[in-house]
Design a protein around this motif. Sequence first.
Motif: not given
Lengths: 691, 236
Positions: B35-36, B38-40, B42-44, B46-47, B171-173
């Motif tokens: 879930q997290v 997936a939200a990442f 989605y956030n990506f 934007m950036f 979660v990191q990336f």
Amino acid sequence: MIARKSILIYKFTFVLLLWFLLGVETCLLAEQQDPNGKEDLFEMSIEELMEVPVVVSASRQAQKVGELSVPVSVITAEDIHYSGLTSIPEILQFTPGVDVLKLSRFRYAVGVRGLHEFISDRTLVLINGRSAESPLFGGAEYYTLPILMEDIERIEVVRGPVGAAWGANAFTGVINIITKKPEDILGYFGSTTMTEFGDSYTHIRVADKKDKWKWRVSAGYEDLKNSDDAGAGCYASNTTAAVNALMGFSRFTANDFMRNWRFDTEAFYDYSDQTKISFGTGYSHAELGDWEWGGYYPGGTGRYGTVRSYTKLEHEFDNGSTGYLQWFGNFGSSMVPTLMKWNWMQNDIEGQLNFKAANAHNITIGGNLRFIQLDTNTKIENPQELTYSGSPFNEQFAGAFLIDRWLLSDRLTFEGQIRTDYYSETQTDWATRLTALYAMDKQKDHILRLSFAKAFRTPFVSPRKALTGRVPLPSPPYPPGLFAFNVVLADELENEETYSLDAGYTGKFTKNLILRADAYYQRFDKLIGYTKTYLGSIPYHKADNIDGADSWGSELELILEGKPGKISAWYTYNAFQEDISQQGIRAYLPAEHKAGLTGRLFLSDGWTFNANYKYMDTTRKLDLDTTILEVGSSHRLDLGLAKKFAKGKGEFMIGVSDLLNKTNDPHFGLGQLSAHETPGRMFFARLQLKF
Amino acid sequence: MRIKAYNLIVLFFILFMALFVTKAQADPTTSREYQVKAAFLYNFIMFVDWPVEKMADINDPIIVGIIGNDPFGDAFEPVKDKKVKDKNVVLRRFKGLEELKKSAEKDSAQLNAQIKALKECHVLFICSSEKIHLKEIISLVENNGVLTVADTDGFIEAGGIINFVMEDKKVQFEINIVASEKARLKISSKLLRLAKRVIRVETNEKNQKHSKVDGIWNKTALRSEYVCHQRHDNKT
């Protein structure tokens, strides 16, 4: 009349609180009706998803807002940007628990939970964790700080004593100004704000990175006209109309202009994956009007120069521990003709190490050494009126601190902070904060806090060593031989002490709805104020540890933030009761009732609307002897409308600050006899470009 | 004085109301980790800035593709009602490469259509089931403005752009800038700052071969090869 006013305040407060409740409940109900009942991670920012800590001022380490040992409110870069405001105290006044009074065009009295004056030496002001206080007065002179508004990433406002983390001056709270990192603001930036009075605020900046280097260079110019020129400046006495006429206040003109050049640069070098070096220098040169004394300005035009420099070495060890070594130096030179000239240097060396012990303990240890050189007797052409006994001063401070954050279980955390400080010219003292945090749920969205703290405030040179403060009143209109402020040397002063007990709750009800509620009781002892003594028939004032006081209150803050915008509302009740009546404490008391509302709406096509509202109750001041002074209650409303253009590279903003008041009433402060009103309502326009 | 007492009573009433109003969390059908993630994803969006042609039609949605054995379940459900960069976000699921190839044996046009669809994605999450096909999938889309994301060891070295890593249950990336530049994607400095590791120099087979030959040189080569910037959370 007073009772009626109180009832009105009560009703207003009650309505506001009901509004809070309705807002909270509505949002909660909305979420409970969500058929999926899921936390909407898609509304979270990437920092929230990564659980990136955001606050550093509570325990000297980055932490999430809900898990702090002390209440903290954060003013974001976005709050600053869309307010259109051009000074730090102006934006601080929209923060819960912060008392702000505007004394002139550029001077403000700022205090967390009150105790503020033209020098607010009981609230510690930091820039990126480094002291921004004047070694003469102890407090921060905001207008001398080489910080430009659009360079601020956030301002953390800590409510309550945190002397155990930061030392002596964190007596009622801390205001920590955090600047932006170059990598977040790469490119060129220019901004200029003009007001209807001809004031201007201009800021240019370049930020870049290459290889292992990142840097930022900012420069700015601010020009504030006199209150007279800005449509205010009328004088009034706090006595009677007859005295007004006798003194001939109409003859006075305000001299509270300011022209300020600021320069600020920072550079970061990644020496290796684990070692980073940063350094920076800021410079501020201000030409400004004098302090007002009894309705006039004896000092004429003053000049204030300030340099702030630092070097910091940060290292991450292989075992995950982190630490830093830092030097910072603050240097200043100030001159007010006929009154005083003073030069000062502060050099501070500080180290901090963060490591884990026995798995569950996150430990921070560190300490600092500070050397202060201050010369208040620098020769100037005209006779001085303010003198200090023993100048030049060479003083040394040394501090050591230990912070242990003990994660006792998934839900229960204890945090202990202890610090001791040595002051060569006053006394060694200690501070502590002991906190228990309990998470009511697994996600740690609802956290309770109970905390006890002890802190102290050591008197700086000004109250301790002021020998003569004979500020002559002009004759005419005053009778000859009168002085605005007469001071005799204080006997040995002891540290002020405070003890506090506070409880709080931070709740995250949905992805974007946060409620914070705090209640506190704080006891003050040995507060330094002024007593009155007579040499012949002339009254003199003498600094002394007079007596104590109790304060208590509660603060509520509700923040609803999402893509469409932001709504935040807060209410604070800050009561203060001195032990003996008419006890001078060198400060205003907190306004009992304060409330604020901020609304921001991101509209389509790059339009943004922003509104800031604040209500502040009557502010009392217990002054030198028998007079209880009051600043009337006030409503403040700021509105701003911004439009982005050229694909977001440009932005134009129009706005108005203090819409409801054409002028602000005088604050009877320093000179006791009179003060002048300052402009209130002010229309402004701002243009910004970045590429 | 009575007024003050009323105020205090009201305040404490509010405080206690707040204390007792808590919300039970629903059990998710998909693991919290995905879930997290997936939200990442989605956030990506934007950036990241895509090439102009990829965003030319304002009516076209942002396409998030998932190739392989999808671990996200219904984690993307909330996205249906959301817009990012003024565009709707749609999800496309693709079979694993092996399976696609097998189906192509019967119908090669279908494979071509699937590859075309892959290239049309703005974001492509390559599931760990595709670990052995990482390079192949990346090479299929690498010049087409596709932000490739995975949570697989070796993904960055294979030329992927963003790889999720777990650290302390969070979660990191990490980001491969060279790969993003190849894909003509511009990643915001904010995202780079938040990344656990940023690779700024091209990884290549030659260096890797050298590093295998000489153990001492290996460390040096890796250090110079991956000019990394690491984020440090626990510093003041």
